[in-house]
Write a protein that holds these residues in place. Structure first.
Motif, PDB file in Angstrom:
ATOM      1  N   VAL A  44       0.835  -1.201   0.000  1.00 16.29           N
ATOM      2  CA  VAL A  44       0.000   0.000   0.000  1.00 16.29           C
ATOM      3  C   VAL A  44       0.872   1.254   0.000  1.00 16.29           C
ATOM      4  O   VAL A  44       0.576   2.231  -0.703  1.00 16.29           O
ATOM      5  CB  VAL A  44      -0.952   0.002   1.222  1.00 16.29           C
ATOM      6  N   THR A  45       1.952   1.228   0.772  1.00 13.44           N
ATOM      7  CA  THR A  45       2.859   2.378   0.816  1.00 13.44           C
ATOM      8  C   THR A  45       3.457   2.662  -0.557  1.00 13.44           C
ATOM      9  O   THR A  45       3.561   3.823  -0.979  1.00 13.44           O
ATOM     10  CB  THR A  45       3.991   2.136   1.824  1.00 13.44           C
ATOM     11  N   ALA A  46       3.843   1.602  -1.280  1.00 15.67           N
ATOM     12  CA  ALA A  46       4.382   1.777  -2.630  1.00 15.67           C
ATOM     13  C   ALA A  46       3.336   2.386  -3.552  1.00 15.67           C
ATOM     14  O   ALA A  46       3.645   3.260  -4.381  1.00 15.67           O
ATOM     15  CB  ALA A  46       4.865   0.431  -3.175  1.00 15.67           C
ATOM     16  N   ASP A  47       2.085   1.961  -3.399  1.00 16.85           N
ATOM     17  CA  ASP A  47       1.003   2.515  -4.219  1.00 16.85           C
ATOM     18  C   ASP A  47       0.778   4.001  -3.905  1.00 16.85           C
ATOM     19  O   ASP A  47       0.582   4.815  -4.810  1.00 16.85           O
ATOM     20  CB  ASP A  47      -0.295   1.745  -3.974  1.00 16.85           C
ATOM     21  N   VAL A  48       0.792   4.326  -2.608  1.00 14.52           N
ATOM     22  CA  VAL A  48       0.601   5.718  -2.195  1.00 14.52           C
ATOM     23  C   VAL A  48       1.732   6.589  -2.727  1.00 14.52           C
ATOM     24  O   VAL A  48       1.504   7.696  -3.226  1.00 14.52           O
ATOM     25  CB  VAL A  48       0.513   5.825  -0.652  1.00 14.52           C
ATOM     26  N   LEU A  49       2.940   6.096  -2.656  1.00 12.83           N
ATOM     27  CA  LEU A  49       4.099   6.861  -3.135  1.00 12.83           C
ATOM     28  C   LEU A  49       4.015   7.095  -4.644  1.00 12.83           C
ATOM     29  O   LEU A  49       4.282   8.206  -5.130  1.00 12.83           O
ATOM     30  CB  LEU A  49       5.393   6.138  -2.775  1.00 12.83           C
ATOM     31  N   ALA A  50       3.627   6.058  -5.397  1.00 17.65           N
ATOM     32  CA  ALA A  50       3.495   6.199  -6.857  1.00 17.65           C
ATOM     33  C   ALA A  50       2.414   7.228  -7.192  1.00 17.65           C
ATOM     34  O   ALA A  50       2.573   8.045  -8.102  1.00 17.65           O
ATOM     35  CB  ALA A  50       3.159   4.848  -7.479  1.00 17.65           C
ATOM     36  N   TRP A  51       1.314   7.190  -6.459  1.00 20.00           N
ATOM     37  CA  TRP A  51       0.233   8.155  -6.659  1.00 20.00           C
ATOM     38  C   TRP A  51       0.690   9.558  -6.309  1.00 20.00           C
ATOM     39  O   TRP A  51       0.410  10.525  -7.031  1.00 20.00           O
ATOM     40  CB  TRP A  51      -0.946   7.737  -5.795  1.00 20.00           C
ATOM     41  N   LEU A  52       1.421   9.663  -5.212  1.00 16.35           N
ATOM     42  CA  LEU A  52       1.917  10.964  -4.755  1.00 16.35           C
ATOM     43  C   LEU A  52       2.854  11.605  -5.781  1.00 16.35           C
ATOM     44  O   LEU A  52       2.771  12.801  -6.069  1.00 16.35           O
ATOM     45  CB  LEU A  52       2.651  10.786  -3.423  1.00 16.35           C
TER      46      LEU A  52
END
Length: 200
Positions: free
Chosen positions: A186-194
């Motif tokens: 989830v953190t990787a997904d949030v970072l990519a979105w950010l």
């Protein structure tokens, strides 16, 4: 009541008392998310500094107790492990992990006390954080959260992220490993979105 029956009841009561004392003395295993995985690709420098607010969520998760659900029995009931717990609340563990992974990607991570240093704020609210059993021998760690990015006190974007990771064993140790993996995903997904959000 005969003496024999009375003695039998007394012996049974003492045995139950000793059993309760012994169970109270059983050591408690404590889990966290383990060491950080290897760093992924660096985030674009345009992100600059981000204020990462503490992760929040439902009151039921604001505890160190490890919990699970038996989907095949009663999915609405959350059950605590008797002798296993987190080293901190899931919110605290997720906050630490999120900040560490985002910083690992090259983004400057600030706290809410540094509000004057950056106009960008990342807030996250947990919807689900659970070890769910499909059967007595199969479970998975489920993490779902809603992330919101504010810039200069205005909402830039908001998105919900969900990840699932299979537990390597049907117990608390397997659940801890699965939830750590799901949180990292989830953190990787949030970072990519950010990183994909407009800089202005």
């Amino acid at each position: 009541m005969t003496t024999a029956i009375r003695n039998a009841i007394l012996i049974t009561a003492i045995g139950m008392l000793l059993g309760a004392c012994a169970s109270k003395g059983q050591p408690t295993a404590q889990y966290d998310f383990g060491p950080l995985p290897l760093p992924q690709a660096q985030a674009p420098a345009a992100i600059g500094a981000v204020i990462v607010a503490d992760v929040v969520g439902p009151a039921a998760l604001d505890t160190e107790r490890m919990q699970y659900r038996l989907l095949y029995a009663d999915a609405r009931q959350s059950r605590p492990y008797a002798y296993n717990q987190w080293t901190a609340t899931p919110f605290q563990l997720m906050t630490q992990r999120m900040k560490a992974r985002i910083a690992q990607a090259g983004v400057k991570v600030l706290s809410t006390t540094d509000a004057a240093a950056s106009p960008t704020v990342l807030r996250m609210e947990v919807n689900d954080f659970a070890q769910n059993f499909d059967s007595a021998t199969s479970s998975a760690g489920i993490v779902s959260l809603r992330a919101s990015v504010f810039r200069n006190h205005k909402l830039v974007d908001q998105k919900t992220f969900s990840r699932s990771s299979p537990a390597p064993s049907p117990d608390a140790a397997g659940g801890a490993q699965a939830l750590a993996a799901a949180t990292d995903a989830v953190t990787a997904d949030v970072l990519a979105w950010l990183t994909a959000l407009p800089s202005q």
